[in-house]
Design a protein around this motif. Structure first.
Motif, PDB file in Angstrom:
ATOM      1  N   GLY A 213      39.470  43.604  47.156  1.00  0.00           N
ATOM      2  CA  GLY A 213      39.296  43.074  45.796  1.00  0.00           C
ATOM      3  C   GLY A 213      38.330  43.906  44.980  1.00  0.00           C
ATOM      4  N   LEU A 214      37.241  44.325  45.616  1.00  0.00           N
ATOM      5  CA  LEU A 214      36.220  45.098  44.913  1.00  0.00           C
ATOM      6  C   LEU A 214      36.691  46.512  44.579  1.00  0.00           C
ATOM      7  CD1 LEU A 214      32.929  43.915  46.617  1.00  0.00           C
ATOM      8  CD2 LEU A 214      33.275  44.096  44.164  1.00  0.00           C
ATOM      9  N   LYS A 215      37.566  47.020  45.384  1.00  0.00           N
ATOM     10  CA  LYS A 215      38.082  48.383  45.166  1.00  0.00           C
ATOM     11  C   LYS A 215      38.779  48.469  43.802  1.00  0.00           C
ATOM     12  CE  LYS A 215      40.418  51.953  47.868  1.00  0.00           C
ATOM     13  NZ  LYS A 215      41.231  52.199  49.067  1.00  0.00           N
ATOM     14  N   GLU A 216      39.591  47.449  43.514  1.00  0.00           N
ATOM     15  CA  GLU A 216      40.287  47.399  42.218  1.00  0.00           C
ATOM     16  C   GLU A 216      39.301  47.318  41.065  1.00  0.00           C
ATOM     17  OE1 GLU A 216      43.499  44.572  41.814  1.00  0.00           O
ATOM     18  OE2 GLU A 216      43.984  44.799  43.948  1.00  0.00           O
TER      19      GLU A 216
ATOM     20  N   GLU B 237      22.541  37.352  41.080  1.00  0.00           N
ATOM     21  CA  GLU B 237      22.662  37.466  42.537  1.00  0.00           C
ATOM     22  C   GLU B 237      23.805  36.585  43.064  1.00  0.00           C
ATOM     23  OE1 GLU B 237      19.559  37.461  46.315  1.00  0.00           O
ATOM     24  OE2 GLU B 237      19.098  36.282  44.545  1.00  0.00           O
ATOM     25  N   ARG B 238      23.861  35.347  42.566  1.00  0.00           N
ATOM     26  CA  ARG B 238      24.907  34.425  43.026  1.00  0.00           C
ATOM     27  C   ARG B 238      26.293  34.880  42.590  1.00  0.00           C
ATOM     28  NH1 ARG B 238      22.825  28.205  43.029  1.00  0.00           N
ATOM     29  NH2 ARG B 238      24.771  27.962  44.149  1.00  0.00           N
ATOM     30  N   VAL B 239      26.353  35.380  41.342  1.00  0.00           N
ATOM     31  CA  VAL B 239      27.631  35.875  40.828  1.00  0.00           C
ATOM     32  C   VAL B 239      28.060  37.112  41.623  1.00  0.00           C
ATOM     33  CG1 VAL B 239      28.781  36.863  38.796  1.00  0.00           C
ATOM     34  CG2 VAL B 239      27.286  34.892  38.530  1.00  0.00           C
ATOM     35  N   GLY B 240      27.071  37.953  41.978  1.00  0.00           N
ATOM     36  CA  GLY B 240      27.348  39.108  42.820  1.00  0.00           C
ATOM     37  C   GLY B 240      27.915  38.692  44.165  1.00  0.00           C
ATOM     38  N   GLY B 241      27.402  37.580  44.696  1.00  0.00           N
ATOM     39  CA  GLY B 241      27.903  37.030  45.956  1.00  0.00           C
ATOM     40  C   GLY B 241      29.370  36.638  45.857  1.00  0.00           C
ATOM     41  N   THR B 242      29.764  36.168  44.668  1.00  0.00           N
ATOM     42  CA  THR B 242      31.169  35.824  44.435  1.00  0.00           C
ATOM     43  C   THR B 242      32.040  37.076  44.519  1.00  0.00           C
ATOM     44  OG1 THR B 242      30.440  34.073  42.940  1.00  0.00           O
ATOM     45  CG2 THR B 242      32.743  34.670  42.815  1.00  0.00           C
ATOM     46  N   LEU B 243      31.527  38.172  43.953  1.00  0.00           N
ATOM     47  CA  LEU B 243      32.283  39.435  44.012  1.00  0.00           C
ATOM     48  C   LEU B 243      32.390  39.934  45.454  1.00  0.00           C
ATOM     49  CD1 LEU B 243      30.853  41.314  40.882  1.00  0.00           C
ATOM     50  CD2 LEU B 243      33.194  40.522  41.189  1.00  0.00           C
ATOM     51  N   VAL B 244      31.296  39.806  46.208  1.00  0.00           N
ATOM     52  CA  VAL B 244      31.308  40.233  47.622  1.00  0.00           C
ATOM     53  C   VAL B 244      32.364  39.451  48.404  1.00  0.00           C
ATOM     54  CG1 VAL B 244      29.958  40.251  49.780  1.00  0.00           C
ATOM     55  CG2 VAL B 244      28.915  41.038  47.656  1.00  0.00           C
ATOM     56  N   SER B 245      32.495  38.174  48.068  1.00  0.00           N
ATOM     57  CA  SER B 245      33.454  37.319  48.785  1.00  0.00           C
ATOM     58  C   SER B 245      34.912  37.747  48.552  1.00  0.00           C
ATOM     59  CB  SER B 245      33.267  35.848  48.388  1.00  0.00           C
ATOM     60  OG  SER B 245      33.690  35.652  47.055  1.00  0.00           O
ATOM     61  N   LEU B 246      35.140  38.586  47.550  1.00  0.00           N
ATOM     62  CA  LEU B 246      36.501  39.103  47.307  1.00  0.00           C
ATOM     63  C   LEU B 246      36.891  40.113  48.394  1.00  0.00           C
ATOM     64  CD1 LEU B 246      36.335  39.818  43.453  1.00  0.00           C
ATOM     65  CD2 LEU B 246      37.486  37.899  44.553  1.00  0.00           C
ATOM     66  N   GLY B 247      35.865  40.641  49.106  1.00  0.00           N
ATOM     67  CA  GLY B 247      36.132  41.638  50.138  1.00  0.00           C
ATOM     68  C   GLY B 247      36.319  43.022  49.537  1.00  0.00           C
ATOM     69  N   ARG B 248      36.416  44.005  50.403  1.00  0.00           N
ATOM     70  CA  ARG B 248      36.499  45.392  49.927  1.00  0.00           C
ATOM     71  C   ARG B 248      37.766  45.659  49.112  1.00  0.00           C
ATOM     72  NH1 ARG B 248      33.856  50.061  53.686  1.00  0.00           N
ATOM     73  NH2 ARG B 248      31.777  49.728  52.821  1.00  0.00           N
TER      74      ARG B 248
ATOM     75  N   SER C 285      29.214  49.466  43.476  1.00  0.00           N
ATOM     76  CA  SER C 285      29.262  50.250  44.717  1.00  0.00           C
ATOM     77  C   SER C 285      28.407  49.603  45.802  1.00  0.00           C
ATOM     78  CB  SER C 285      28.766  51.682  44.462  1.00  0.00           C
ATOM     79  OG  SER C 285      29.632  52.323  43.546  1.00  0.00           O
ATOM     80  N   GLU C 286      27.235  49.105  45.376  1.00  0.00           N
ATOM     81  CA  GLU C 286      26.342  48.429  46.320  1.00  0.00           C
ATOM     82  C   GLU C 286      27.002  47.172  46.883  1.00  0.00           C
ATOM     83  OE1 GLU C 286      22.782  47.854  44.061  1.00  0.00           O
ATOM     84  OE2 GLU C 286      22.189  49.973  44.171  1.00  0.00           O
ATOM     85  N   LEU C 287      27.670  46.430  46.023  1.00  0.00           N
ATOM     86  CA  LEU C 287      28.365  45.212  46.469  1.00  0.00           C
ATOM     87  C   LEU C 287      29.533  45.572  47.391  1.00  0.00           C
ATOM     88  CD1 LEU C 287      28.422  43.186  43.098  1.00  0.00           C
ATOM     89  CD2 LEU C 287      27.008  42.701  45.087  1.00  0.00           C
ATOM     90  N   TYR C 288      30.178  46.705  47.107  1.00  0.00           N
ATOM     91  CA  TYR C 288      31.279  47.181  47.943  1.00  0.00           C
ATOM     92  C   TYR C 288      30.777  47.474  49.359  1.00  0.00           C
ATOM     93  CZ  TYR C 288      35.252  50.077  49.442  1.00  0.00           C
ATOM     94  OH  TYR C 288      36.322  50.604  50.126  1.00  0.00           O
TER      95      TYR C 288
END
Length: 297
Positions: free
Chosen positions: A259-262, A246-257, A288-291
């Motif tokens: 960053g996550l798109k790539e 969950e916390r690591v997922g939060g790090t990915l979310v913080s990259l913004g859309r 996709s959920e994190l995006y």
């Protein structure tokens, strides 16, 4: 030599309250760190000593407070980090865990050369939300001397410290531990002399004492026997990392859309925690959920 006892931290006073002491047995937690990070013997010794040092310092904290120590040296290890808290939990990592070194002139692991010259930085995170960081130059890179140097220069506490990790030929940790003695204000010259004399009588290194002691009582008696000491507190110690998927997922979310798109183009992502080397795999659905989540924040 196998032990029945587990990792523990004991805290107390000695010589009628003229000094405070902390003894830590950290064999199992250092072995877990070695296993997780696949460290070379010299990296195991440096990381184990620093993790033990962070627990010795954190023993005076309370609640959710924690201490981070960074060894920022110019040696081949490239820096070592350890975080210890008031509950006896610790985690840490080495920037270059596979470094191998020749033994030093005493036939021991050359931690000083592996660390190199640089800084010893201690950060305290307190319950009131305050953070303090204090940095002193490394005086030896052996870590125990650096800890004593830090305490004297940053906290004005005259101290003595022992830190050690005994690594077997198969790279496993046979013994690891630490001792910290801090003088209280007004400690007598006689008290200082007695502590110095006791430390001179320790013919074995603290890692060997930790390996050979069948209990914390035996280890503490070996280190402090004859100094009329009192045990005030006992707490377990162990390797513990606060990471989660969950916390690591939060790090990915913080990259913004953006960053996550790539990342989504690869249809999966694997993230590794620095501190415990745990691998977290995210599949296309999870990404996709994190995006979507990143779009809402």
């Amino acid at each position: 030599m196998a032990n029945d006892n587990h990792d523990e931290i004991w805290v107390g006073t000695l010589l009628g309250g003229q000094a405070r002491w902390v003894v830590a047995r950290t064999t199992d937690l250092v072995e877990e760190a070695r296993r997780r990070h696949h460290t070379s013997p010299v990296a195991t010794a440096a990381l184990g000593r620093l993790m033990t040092a962070s627990l010795l310092l954190a023993s005076s904290l309370k609640g959710n407070e924690f201490i981070t120590i960074r060894l920022l040296g110019d040696g081949p290890l490239g820096g070592v980090v350890a975080v210890g808290n008031a509950q006896g939990e610790v985690r840490g990592y080495v920037h270059e865990p596979f470094v191998d070194m020749m033994l030093n002139e005493q036939g021991k692991l050359n931690v000083a050369q592996a660390v190199g010259q640089g800084e010893f930085a201690v950060s305290k995170s307190l319950e009131n939300g305050e953070n303090y960081t204090s940095t002193v130059p490394l005086v030896s890179g052996e870590i125990a001397e650096d800890l004593v140097h830090y305490l004297l220069n940053s906290e004005q506490i005259p101290s003595a410290a022992l830190l050690g990790v005994l690594v077997e030929r198969d790279y496993q940790v046979a013994g690891a531990g630490g001792l910290l003695i801090q003088l209280m204000p007004g400690a007598s010259e006689e008290c200082i002399d007695q502590i110095e004399e006791k430390l001179k009588t320790l013919t074995q290194g603290i890692s060997k004492i930790a390996a050979d002691s069948h209990s914390m009582q035996e280890m503490t008696e070996t280190l402090l026997g004859g100094l009329s000491y009192q045990v005030l507190e006992k707490r377990p110690a162990g390797f513990h990392c606060s990471c989660s998927k969950e916390r690591v997922g939060g790090t990915l979310v913080s990259l913004g859309r953006e960053g996550l798109k790539e990342i989504l183009e690869d249809k999966q992502a694997e993230l590794v925690c620095h501190f415990c080397n745990e691998h977290y795999l995210f599949n296309e659905k999870e990404l996709s959920e994190l995006y979507e989540q990143a779009g809402q924040e």
